[in-house]
Design an enzyme around this catalytic site. Structure first.
Site, short mmCIF file in Angstrom:
data_model
loop_
_atom_site.label_atom_id
_atom_site.label_comp_id
_atom_site.label_asym_id
_atom_site.label_seq_id
_atom_site.Cartn_x
_atom_site.Cartn_y
_atom_site.Cartn_z
N CYS B 156 30.41 51.82 -131.08
CA CYS B 156 31.56 52.81 -131.20
C CYS B 156 31.56 53.91 -130.58
CB CYS B 156 31.49 53.15 -132.61
SG CYS B 156 31.62 51.90 -133.74
N HIS B 288 34.62 62.15 -134.57
CA HIS B 288 34.51 60.52 -135.14
C HIS B 288 35.45 60.14 -136.10
CE1 HIS B 288 32.58 56.83 -134.27
NE2 HIS B 288 32.13 56.76 -135.55
N GLU B 299 29.47 63.83 -140.88
CA GLU B 299 29.95 64.63 -139.70
C GLU B 299 30.33 66.16 -140.12
OE1 GLU B 299 33.21 62.64 -137.77
OE2 GLU B 299 32.99 63.81 -135.94
N LYS B 320 41.75 58.68 -135.44
CA LYS B 320 41.52 57.58 -135.69
C LYS B 320 42.70 57.22 -136.92
CE LYS B 320 36.87 56.43 -134.38
NZ LYS B 320 36.29 57.43 -133.94
N HIS B 325 40.36 52.72 -135.40
CA HIS B 325 39.14 52.57 -134.66
C HIS B 325 39.01 51.56 -133.43
CE1 HIS B 325 34.96 53.31 -133.95
NE2 HIS B 325 34.35 53.41 -135.01
N PHE B 384 27.22 52.94 -134.84
CA PHE B 384 25.99 52.00 -135.40
C PHE B 384 25.01 51.93 -134.55
CE2 PHE B 384 29.14 49.31 -138.42
CZ PHE B 384 28.96 50.21 -139.34
#
Lengths: 90, 397
Positions: B156, B288, B299, B320, B325, B384
Protein backbone atom coordinates in the site's frame (compact mmCIF):
# COMPACT_ATOMS: atom_id res chain seq x y z
CA UNK A 1 -25.87 -27.42 21.36
CA UNK A 2 -23.96 -30.23 19.78
CA UNK A 3 -21.83 -31.71 22.55
CA UNK A 4 -18.86 -32.31 20.29
CA UNK A 5 -18.57 -28.71 19.15
CA UNK A 6 -16.89 -27.34 22.27
CA UNK A 7 -14.15 -29.98 22.51
CA UNK A 8 -13.35 -29.61 18.82
CA UNK A 9 -13.12 -25.80 19.04
CA UNK A 10 -11.10 -25.91 22.26
CA UNK A 11 -8.71 -28.41 20.66
CA UNK A 12 -8.16 -26.04 17.73
CA UNK A 13 -7.64 -23.06 20.04
CA UNK A 14 -5.13 -25.05 22.10
CA UNK A 15 -3.25 -26.05 18.95
CA UNK A 16 -3.06 -22.43 17.79
CA UNK A 17 -1.94 -21.23 21.24
CA UNK A 18 0.47 -24.19 21.57
CA UNK A 19 -0.89 -25.01 25.04
CA UNK A 20 -2.53 -28.06 26.62
CA UNK A 21 -6.24 -28.16 25.86
CA UNK A 22 -6.93 -28.55 29.60
CA UNK A 23 -5.75 -24.95 30.13
CA UNK A 24 -8.48 -23.54 27.84
CA UNK A 25 -11.34 -22.10 29.93
CA UNK A 26 -14.64 -20.94 28.44
CA UNK A 27 -13.87 -17.40 29.60
CA UNK A 28 -10.31 -17.36 28.20
CA UNK A 29 -9.92 -14.74 25.49
CA UNK A 30 -7.78 -15.37 22.44
CA UNK A 31 -5.66 -12.41 23.49
CA UNK A 32 -5.11 -13.98 26.95
CA UNK A 33 -3.95 -17.12 25.20
CA UNK A 34 -1.48 -15.14 23.09
CA UNK A 35 -3.48 -15.58 19.88
CA UNK A 36 -3.49 -12.12 18.27
CA UNK A 37 -3.77 -10.46 14.90
CA UNK A 38 -2.92 -12.87 12.07
CA UNK A 39 -2.89 -15.91 14.39
CA UNK A 40 -6.51 -15.17 15.30
CA UNK A 41 -7.48 -14.77 11.64
CA UNK A 42 -5.76 -18.07 10.84
CA UNK A 43 -7.56 -19.83 13.69
CA UNK A 44 -10.89 -18.53 12.40
CA UNK A 45 -10.00 -19.84 8.94
CA UNK A 46 -9.10 -23.25 10.38
CA UNK A 47 -12.40 -23.40 12.26
CA UNK A 48 -14.37 -22.41 9.14
CA UNK A 49 -12.60 -25.09 7.12
CA UNK A 50 -13.05 -27.73 9.82
CA UNK A 51 -16.79 -27.21 10.24
CA UNK A 52 -17.42 -26.05 6.65
CA UNK A 53 -19.09 -22.86 7.83
CA UNK A 54 -18.73 -19.11 7.30
CA UNK A 55 -18.56 -16.62 10.12
CA UNK A 56 -20.27 -13.32 9.32
CA UNK A 57 -17.83 -10.69 8.03
CA UNK A 58 -18.26 -8.24 10.89
CA UNK A 59 -17.39 -10.77 13.55
CA UNK A 60 -13.82 -10.29 12.44
CA UNK A 61 -13.31 -7.03 14.26
CA UNK A 62 -13.13 -8.38 17.81
CA UNK A 63 -11.64 -11.85 17.57
CA UNK A 64 -8.75 -10.88 19.81
CA UNK A 65 -11.09 -10.10 22.69
CA UNK A 66 -13.57 -12.91 22.03
CA UNK A 67 -13.71 -15.73 24.57
CA UNK A 68 -13.28 -19.39 23.77
CA UNK A 69 -16.94 -19.96 24.64
CA UNK A 70 -18.14 -17.16 22.33
CA UNK A 71 -16.30 -18.89 19.48
CA UNK A 72 -18.03 -22.17 20.34
CA UNK A 73 -21.38 -20.35 20.34
CA UNK A 74 -20.58 -18.71 16.99
CA UNK A 75 -19.67 -22.09 15.49
CA UNK A 76 -22.87 -23.63 16.79
CA UNK A 77 -24.97 -20.75 15.41
CA UNK A 78 -23.32 -21.13 12.02
CA UNK A 79 -23.89 -24.91 12.08
CA UNK A 80 -27.55 -24.40 13.06
CA UNK A 81 -28.02 -21.81 10.32
CA UNK A 82 -26.46 -24.15 7.78
CA UNK A 83 -28.72 -27.03 8.88
CA UNK A 84 -31.78 -24.76 8.70
CA UNK A 85 -30.99 -23.38 5.25
CA UNK A 86 -29.36 -26.41 3.79
CA UNK A 87 -27.00 -23.69 2.59
CA UNK A 88 -24.07 -24.54 0.43
CA UNK A 89 -20.77 -23.30 1.72
CA UNK A 90 -19.63 -20.51 -0.51
CA UNK B 1 -0.57 14.96 -13.27
CA UNK B 2 -2.95 12.34 -14.54
CA UNK B 3 -5.29 9.90 -12.85
CA UNK B 4 -7.86 7.17 -13.33
CA UNK B 5 -9.99 6.43 -10.29
CA UNK B 6 -13.41 5.51 -9.00
CA UNK B 7 -14.24 9.22 -9.24
CA UNK B 8 -13.71 9.23 -12.98
CA UNK B 9 -11.20 9.54 -15.76
CA UNK B 10 -8.63 12.28 -15.24
CA UNK B 11 -6.99 14.08 -12.33
CA UNK B 12 -9.55 16.87 -12.55
CA UNK B 13 -12.46 14.44 -12.15
CA UNK B 14 -10.73 12.98 -9.10
CA UNK B 15 -9.99 16.35 -7.49
CA UNK B 16 -13.47 17.75 -8.26
CA UNK B 17 -15.05 14.66 -6.71
CA UNK B 18 -12.88 14.82 -3.61
CA UNK B 19 -13.47 18.50 -2.91
CA UNK B 20 -17.20 17.96 -3.33
CA UNK B 21 -17.10 15.00 -0.93
CA UNK B 22 -18.40 12.57 -3.58
CA UNK B 23 -17.86 8.89 -2.94
CA UNK B 24 -16.72 6.49 -5.65
CA UNK B 25 -17.73 3.50 -3.51
CA UNK B 26 -20.49 1.46 -5.17
CA UNK B 27 -21.93 -2.04 -5.29
CA UNK B 28 -19.21 -4.40 -6.55
CA UNK B 29 -19.29 -4.93 -10.34
CA UNK B 30 -17.91 -8.41 -10.91
CA UNK B 31 -19.03 -11.46 -12.84
CA UNK B 32 -18.62 -13.53 -9.68
CA UNK B 33 -20.25 -10.95 -7.37
CA UNK B 34 -23.00 -13.35 -6.29
CA UNK B 35 -20.37 -15.80 -5.00
CA UNK B 36 -18.38 -13.18 -3.08
CA UNK B 37 -18.95 -11.93 0.45
CA UNK B 38 -17.46 -8.53 -0.34
CA UNK B 39 -20.28 -6.42 -1.82
CA UNK B 40 -18.73 -2.96 -2.31
CA UNK B 41 -15.67 -1.45 -3.95
CA UNK B 42 -14.35 1.79 -5.40
CA UNK B 43 -13.99 0.73 -9.04
CA UNK B 44 -12.99 2.71 -12.10
CA UNK B 45 -16.24 3.48 -13.98
CA UNK B 46 -17.34 1.18 -16.80
CA UNK B 47 -17.00 4.14 -19.14
CA UNK B 48 -13.20 3.83 -18.93
CA UNK B 49 -12.05 3.16 -22.49
CA UNK B 50 -8.32 2.50 -22.84
CA UNK B 51 -8.62 2.72 -26.62
CA UNK B 52 -9.50 6.40 -26.28
CA UNK B 53 -5.88 7.23 -25.41
CA UNK B 54 -3.75 4.16 -26.12
CA UNK B 55 -2.56 3.06 -29.55
CA UNK B 56 -4.67 0.02 -30.47
CA UNK B 57 -1.55 -1.94 -31.45
CA UNK B 58 -0.38 -1.71 -27.84
CA UNK B 59 -3.65 -2.78 -26.22
CA UNK B 60 -3.15 -6.56 -26.57
CA UNK B 61 0.08 -6.20 -24.57
CA UNK B 62 -1.58 -4.56 -21.57
CA UNK B 63 -3.05 -5.75 -18.32
CA UNK B 64 -5.67 -3.41 -16.81
CA UNK B 65 -2.91 -2.16 -14.46
CA UNK B 66 -0.88 -0.89 -17.41
CA UNK B 67 -3.97 0.58 -19.11
CA UNK B 68 -4.58 2.76 -16.06
CA UNK B 69 -0.91 3.76 -15.87
CA UNK B 70 -0.59 4.61 -19.56
CA UNK B 71 -3.79 6.68 -19.66
CA UNK B 72 -2.67 8.60 -16.57
CA UNK B 73 0.83 9.09 -18.00
CA UNK B 74 -0.67 10.41 -21.23
CA UNK B 75 -2.69 13.00 -19.32
CA UNK B 76 0.26 14.06 -17.14
CA UNK B 77 2.73 14.32 -20.03
CA UNK B 78 0.28 16.28 -22.18
CA UNK B 79 -0.25 18.74 -19.32
CA UNK B 80 3.51 19.12 -18.74
CA UNK B 81 4.12 20.28 -22.31
CA UNK B 82 7.35 18.26 -22.47
CA UNK B 83 8.46 16.92 -25.84
CA UNK B 84 10.65 13.88 -25.24
CA UNK B 85 11.80 13.77 -28.84
CA UNK B 86 13.72 17.01 -28.35
CA UNK B 87 17.46 16.83 -27.68
CA UNK B 88 18.53 14.44 -24.96
CA UNK B 89 15.36 14.70 -22.87
CA UNK B 90 14.25 11.11 -23.57
CA UNK B 91 17.60 9.81 -22.35
CA UNK B 92 17.43 12.04 -19.27
CA UNK B 93 13.94 10.91 -18.20
CA UNK B 94 13.29 8.15 -15.65
CA UNK B 95 10.09 6.08 -15.29
CA UNK B 96 9.48 4.72 -11.79
CA UNK B 97 6.01 3.35 -11.11
CA UNK B 98 4.69 1.71 -7.95
CA UNK B 99 2.32 -1.23 -7.93
CA UNK B 100 1.40 -3.65 -5.20
CA UNK B 101 0.93 -6.78 -7.27
CA UNK B 102 1.19 -5.85 -10.96
CA UNK B 103 -0.86 -7.72 -13.57
CA UNK B 104 -3.29 -9.46 -11.25
CA UNK B 105 -6.14 -9.57 -13.80
CA UNK B 106 -3.91 -11.45 -16.24
CA UNK B 107 -2.65 -13.78 -13.51
CA UNK B 108 -6.19 -14.56 -12.34
CA UNK B 109 -7.57 -15.16 -15.85
CA UNK B 110 -4.74 -17.42 -16.91
CA UNK B 111 -4.82 -19.38 -13.64
CA UNK B 112 -8.54 -19.93 -14.16
CA UNK B 113 -7.87 -21.25 -17.66
CA UNK B 114 -5.19 -23.61 -16.42
CA UNK B 115 -6.63 -24.90 -13.18
CA UNK B 116 -10.40 -24.52 -13.60
CA UNK B 117 -10.79 -25.18 -17.32
CA UNK B 118 -7.80 -27.49 -17.76
CA UNK B 119 -6.66 -25.44 -20.72
CA UNK B 120 -3.52 -26.93 -22.26
CA UNK B 121 -1.79 -23.54 -22.65
CA UNK B 122 -1.84 -19.95 -21.41
CA UNK B 123 -2.08 -16.88 -23.58
CA UNK B 124 1.36 -16.16 -25.11
CA UNK B 125 1.36 -12.59 -23.80
CA UNK B 126 0.74 -13.66 -20.20
CA UNK B 127 4.24 -12.83 -18.98
CA UNK B 128 4.55 -9.43 -20.66
CA UNK B 129 1.16 -8.42 -19.33
CA UNK B 130 1.57 -9.55 -15.75
CA UNK B 131 5.17 -8.67 -14.91
CA UNK B 132 5.32 -6.01 -12.20
CA UNK B 133 7.44 -3.67 -14.30
CA UNK B 134 5.05 -3.78 -17.28
CA UNK B 135 3.49 -0.38 -16.51
CA UNK B 136 6.84 1.40 -16.20
CA UNK B 137 8.17 -0.32 -19.33
CA UNK B 138 5.10 0.49 -21.42
CA UNK B 139 5.31 4.19 -20.48
CA UNK B 140 9.00 4.16 -21.35
CA UNK B 141 8.31 2.59 -24.75
CA UNK B 142 5.33 4.80 -25.56
CA UNK B 143 7.32 8.02 -25.06
CA UNK B 144 10.90 6.94 -25.81
CA UNK B 145 12.05 7.45 -22.21
CA UNK B 146 15.47 5.86 -21.78
CA UNK B 147 16.57 6.81 -18.25
CA UNK B 148 16.33 4.56 -15.15
CA UNK B 149 13.05 2.63 -15.49
CA UNK B 150 11.63 0.08 -13.08
CA UNK B 151 8.79 -0.79 -10.71
CA UNK B 152 8.66 -0.31 -6.97
CA UNK B 153 6.60 -2.71 -4.87
CA UNK B 154 5.78 -2.04 -1.23
CA UNK B 155 2.10 -3.02 -1.04
CA UNK B 156 0.00 0.00 0.00
CA UNK B 157 3.01 2.35 0.08
CA UNK B 158 4.20 1.48 -3.46
CA UNK B 159 3.24 4.81 -5.05
CA UNK B 160 4.91 6.93 -2.37
CA UNK B 161 8.05 4.80 -2.42
CA UNK B 162 8.14 5.11 -6.23
CA UNK B 163 7.70 8.90 -6.11
CA UNK B 164 10.47 9.19 -3.51
CA UNK B 165 12.75 6.99 -5.61
CA UNK B 166 12.02 9.19 -8.63
CA UNK B 167 12.89 12.31 -6.65
CA UNK B 168 16.14 10.76 -5.43
CA UNK B 169 17.03 9.79 -9.00
CA UNK B 170 16.68 13.44 -10.01
CA UNK B 171 18.53 14.65 -6.89
CA UNK B 172 21.46 12.38 -7.68
CA UNK B 173 21.67 13.81 -11.18
CA UNK B 174 20.67 10.59 -12.92
CA UNK B 175 17.72 12.26 -14.66
CA UNK B 176 16.21 15.71 -15.17
CA UNK B 177 12.63 14.45 -15.41
CA UNK B 178 10.84 11.41 -13.98
CA UNK B 179 7.45 9.96 -14.81
CA UNK B 180 6.27 8.47 -11.54
CA UNK B 181 3.28 7.45 -9.44
CA UNK B 182 1.37 4.26 -8.83
CA UNK B 183 -1.12 1.93 -10.47
CA UNK B 184 -3.27 -0.97 -9.28
CA UNK B 185 -6.05 -3.11 -10.70
CA UNK B 186 -6.41 -6.18 -8.55
CA UNK B 187 -10.14 -6.61 -7.96
CA UNK B 188 -10.09 -10.16 -9.27
CA UNK B 189 -11.98 -13.12 -7.86
CA UNK B 190 -8.82 -14.56 -6.35
CA UNK B 191 -7.60 -11.31 -4.80
CA UNK B 192 -11.05 -10.43 -3.44
CA UNK B 193 -11.26 -13.86 -1.83
CA UNK B 194 -7.83 -13.32 -0.27
CA UNK B 195 -8.90 -9.96 1.15
CA UNK B 196 -12.14 -11.47 2.48
CA UNK B 197 -10.11 -14.06 4.36
CA UNK B 198 -8.17 -11.34 6.18
CA UNK B 199 -11.47 -10.06 7.62
CA UNK B 200 -10.41 -6.49 7.18
CA UNK B 201 -13.01 -5.31 4.61
CA UNK B 202 -15.90 -3.05 5.52
CA UNK B 203 -19.40 -4.21 4.63
CA UNK B 204 -21.03 -0.76 4.43
CA UNK B 205 -18.57 1.97 3.46
CA UNK B 206 -15.19 3.42 4.37
CA UNK B 207 -15.41 5.51 7.58
CA UNK B 208 -11.89 6.66 8.51
CA UNK B 209 -11.47 7.93 12.08
CA UNK B 210 -15.18 7.33 12.83
CA UNK B 211 -16.04 5.21 15.89
CA UNK B 212 -18.31 3.03 13.71
CA UNK B 213 -15.58 2.20 11.15
CA UNK B 214 -15.55 -1.43 10.04
CA UNK B 215 -12.51 -1.68 7.81
CA UNK B 216 -11.25 -0.70 4.41
CA UNK B 217 -12.95 -0.61 1.01
CA UNK B 218 -10.82 -1.81 -1.88
CA UNK B 219 -10.30 0.48 -4.84
CA UNK B 220 -8.31 0.64 -8.06
CA UNK B 221 -6.81 3.20 -10.39
CA UNK B 222 -3.62 5.07 -11.14
CA UNK B 223 -2.00 8.42 -10.58
CA UNK B 224 1.00 9.47 -12.64
CA UNK B 225 3.05 12.68 -12.28
CA UNK B 226 5.78 14.46 -14.17
CA UNK B 227 8.51 15.19 -11.65
CA UNK B 228 11.07 17.68 -12.86
CA UNK B 229 14.20 19.33 -11.56
CA UNK B 230 13.09 22.79 -10.40
CA UNK B 231 15.65 24.64 -12.51
CA UNK B 232 14.71 22.55 -15.54
CA UNK B 233 11.03 23.39 -15.10
CA UNK B 234 11.66 27.09 -14.48
CA UNK B 235 14.01 27.39 -17.44
CA UNK B 236 11.28 26.28 -19.84
CA UNK B 237 8.57 28.33 -18.13
CA UNK B 238 6.56 25.30 -17.07
CA UNK B 239 3.41 25.61 -14.99
CA UNK B 240 4.56 24.06 -11.70
CA UNK B 241 1.74 22.36 -9.77
CA UNK B 242 3.61 21.90 -6.47
CA UNK B 243 7.07 21.32 -5.04
CA UNK B 244 7.98 17.87 -3.77
CA UNK B 245 10.11 19.24 -0.95
CA UNK B 246 11.13 16.13 0.99
CA UNK B 247 10.39 12.60 2.04
CA UNK B 248 10.79 10.06 4.79
CA UNK B 249 10.92 6.26 4.72
CA UNK B 250 11.07 3.80 7.60
CA UNK B 251 10.20 0.20 8.44
CA UNK B 252 8.46 -0.75 11.69
CA UNK B 253 10.34 -4.05 11.98
CA UNK B 254 7.64 -5.32 14.32
CA UNK B 255 4.66 -7.09 12.77
CA UNK B 256 3.76 -8.04 9.18
CA UNK B 257 0.32 -6.38 9.46
CA UNK B 258 -0.12 -4.48 12.75
CA UNK B 259 1.08 -0.89 12.37
CA UNK B 260 3.49 0.89 14.71
CA UNK B 261 3.15 4.54 15.69
CA UNK B 262 6.91 4.92 16.11
CA UNK B 263 7.75 3.86 12.55
CA UNK B 264 5.11 6.15 11.05
CA UNK B 265 6.06 9.11 13.27
CA UNK B 266 9.74 8.78 12.40
CA UNK B 267 8.93 8.78 8.68
CA UNK B 268 6.89 12.00 9.12
CA UNK B 269 9.70 13.62 11.14
CA UNK B 270 12.24 12.63 8.46
CA UNK B 271 10.04 14.11 5.74
CA UNK B 272 9.78 17.43 7.60
CA UNK B 273 13.55 17.58 8.13
CA UNK B 274 14.31 16.65 4.51
CA UNK B 275 11.95 19.39 3.31
CA UNK B 276 13.31 21.99 5.74
CA UNK B 277 9.85 22.35 7.27
CA UNK B 278 9.00 23.08 10.90
CA UNK B 279 5.93 21.41 12.37
CA UNK B 280 4.29 24.87 12.38
CA UNK B 281 4.65 25.13 8.59
CA UNK B 282 2.35 22.17 7.88
CA UNK B 283 -1.35 22.92 7.51
CA UNK B 284 -2.62 19.60 6.16
CA UNK B 285 -1.85 15.88 6.38
CA UNK B 286 -3.45 13.54 3.87
CA UNK B 287 -3.65 10.48 6.11
CA UNK B 288 -3.16 6.86 5.21
CA UNK B 289 -6.56 6.60 6.96
CA UNK B 290 -7.73 3.19 5.81
CA UNK B 291 -10.78 2.99 8.07
CA UNK B 292 -9.53 -0.11 9.90
CA UNK B 293 -9.75 -0.08 13.69
CA UNK B 294 -5.96 -0.44 14.02
CA UNK B 295 -4.65 2.03 11.44
CA UNK B 296 -6.66 5.08 12.37
CA UNK B 297 -5.83 5.01 16.09
CA UNK B 298 -2.16 4.25 15.44
CA UNK B 299 -1.85 6.95 12.77
CA UNK B 300 -3.47 9.51 15.09
CA UNK B 301 -0.96 8.58 17.79
CA UNK B 302 1.88 8.84 15.26
CA UNK B 303 0.79 12.37 14.25
CA UNK B 304 0.82 13.37 17.93
CA UNK B 305 4.32 11.90 18.29
CA UNK B 306 5.65 13.71 15.21
CA UNK B 307 3.91 17.07 15.70
CA UNK B 308 3.49 17.42 19.47
CA UNK B 309 1.19 20.35 20.38
CA UNK B 310 1.12 21.38 16.74
CA UNK B 311 -0.98 18.29 15.91
CA UNK B 312 -4.04 20.21 17.10
CA UNK B 313 -3.31 23.18 14.84
CA UNK B 314 -3.31 21.33 11.54
CA UNK B 315 -6.01 19.39 9.74
CA UNK B 316 -5.99 15.75 8.68
CA UNK B 317 -8.23 13.98 6.19
CA UNK B 318 -8.50 10.57 4.59
CA UNK B 319 -9.62 10.69 1.00
CA UNK B 320 -9.76 6.86 0.95
CA UNK B 321 -13.28 7.44 2.22
CA UNK B 322 -14.06 8.51 -1.38
CA UNK B 323 -11.55 6.89 -3.79
CA UNK B 324 -11.23 3.71 -1.74
CA UNK B 325 -7.99 1.94 -0.94
CA UNK B 326 -6.31 1.58 -4.29
CA UNK B 327 -3.34 -0.21 -2.64
CA UNK B 328 -0.22 0.43 -4.73
CA UNK B 329 -1.91 3.42 -6.39
CA UNK B 330 -3.17 4.99 -3.17
CA UNK B 331 -0.34 7.42 -2.56
CA UNK B 332 -0.65 8.66 -6.14
CA UNK B 333 -4.41 9.31 -5.92
CA UNK B 334 -3.78 11.04 -2.59
CA UNK B 335 -1.06 13.21 -4.12
CA UNK B 336 -3.72 14.57 -6.51
CA UNK B 337 -5.68 15.53 -3.38
CA UNK B 338 -2.65 17.19 -1.76
CA UNK B 339 -1.76 19.15 -4.91
CA UNK B 340 -5.40 20.26 -5.16
CA UNK B 341 -5.34 21.44 -1.55
CA UNK B 342 -2.09 23.38 -2.06
CA UNK B 343 -3.30 25.02 -5.29
CA UNK B 344 -6.92 25.78 -4.42
CA UNK B 345 -6.72 26.36 -0.67
CA UNK B 346 -9.39 23.72 -0.12
CA UNK B 347 -8.86 20.67 2.08
CA UNK B 348 -10.85 17.63 0.90
CA UNK B 349 -12.96 16.05 3.63
CA UNK B 350 -12.98 12.70 5.38
CA UNK B 351 -16.31 11.33 4.18
CA UNK B 352 -18.56 9.15 6.36
CA UNK B 353 -17.08 10.44 9.62
CA UNK B 354 -20.35 10.27 11.54
CA UNK B 355 -19.39 9.20 15.07
CA UNK B 356 -16.36 10.82 16.71
CA UNK B 357 -13.94 8.31 18.22
CA UNK B 358 -12.29 9.48 21.46
CA UNK B 359 -9.16 7.60 20.39
CA UNK B 360 -9.02 9.67 17.18
CA UNK B 361 -8.82 13.20 18.56
CA UNK B 362 -7.59 15.40 15.70
CA UNK B 363 -9.44 17.68 13.25
CA UNK B 364 -10.32 15.32 10.38
CA UNK B 365 -12.37 17.78 8.25
CA UNK B 366 -15.46 15.64 8.67
CA UNK B 367 -17.70 15.22 5.62
CA UNK B 368 -17.40 18.72 4.11
CA UNK B 369 -14.35 20.27 2.45
CA UNK B 370 -12.82 23.28 4.16
CA UNK B 371 -11.47 26.53 2.74
CA UNK B 372 -7.98 26.76 4.23
CA UNK B 373 -4.79 28.18 2.78
CA UNK B 374 -2.34 25.25 2.75
CA UNK B 375 1.34 26.27 2.76
CA UNK B 376 2.75 22.78 3.12
CA UNK B 377 1.34 19.29 3.50
CA UNK B 378 2.36 15.72 4.24
CA UNK B 379 0.98 12.65 2.46
CA UNK B 380 1.20 9.43 4.48
CA UNK B 381 1.31 5.88 3.11
CA UNK B 382 1.83 2.90 5.39
CA UNK B 383 1.95 -0.66 4.09
CA UNK B 384 1.52 -4.23 5.23
CA UNK B 385 5.01 -5.36 5.98
CA UNK B 386 5.43 -2.38 8.31
CA UNK B 387 6.65 -0.02 5.56
CA UNK B 388 6.14 3.74 5.85
CA UNK B 389 6.65 6.35 3.12
CA UNK B 390 5.78 10.01 3.64
CA UNK B 391 5.90 12.87 1.12
CA UNK B 392 6.31 16.54 2.08
CA UNK B 393 4.84 19.01 -0.41
CA UNK B 394 5.01 22.80 -0.65
CA UNK B 395 3.10 25.20 -2.81
CA UNK B 396 4.73 25.84 -6.17
CA UNK B 397 7.57 28.37 -5.74
Amino acid sequence: MNETTQPQVFEMIAKSAKVDVATIKPESTLKDLGIASLDAIELIFDIEEHFNINFPEQQGANFDTDTAQSLVTAVQQALDAKAANGAEDK
Amino acid sequence: MGAVSALGIGAEALWDGLREGHSGIRALRHKDADRLRVKIAAQVPETFDPAATIDERMLPLLDRTSEFALCSAHEAIAQSGLDFKRGTLGARTAVIVGTGVGGETTQDEQSRRLYAENAPRTHPLTIVRLMTNASASQISIAYGLRGPTFAVASACASANHAIIQAAQTIRYGMADVAITGGTEACLTYGALRAWEAMRILSDDTCRPFSANRHGLVLGEGAGIFVLELLEHAQARGAVILAELAGSGMTADATDIVSPSADGAATAMTQALADAGLATTDVDYINAHGTGTPANDVTETHAIHLAFGDQARHLVVSSTKSMHGHALGASGALELVAVIGALRDGVVPPTANLDVPDPACDLDYVANVARQLPVRAALSNSFAFGGLNAVLALKRAP
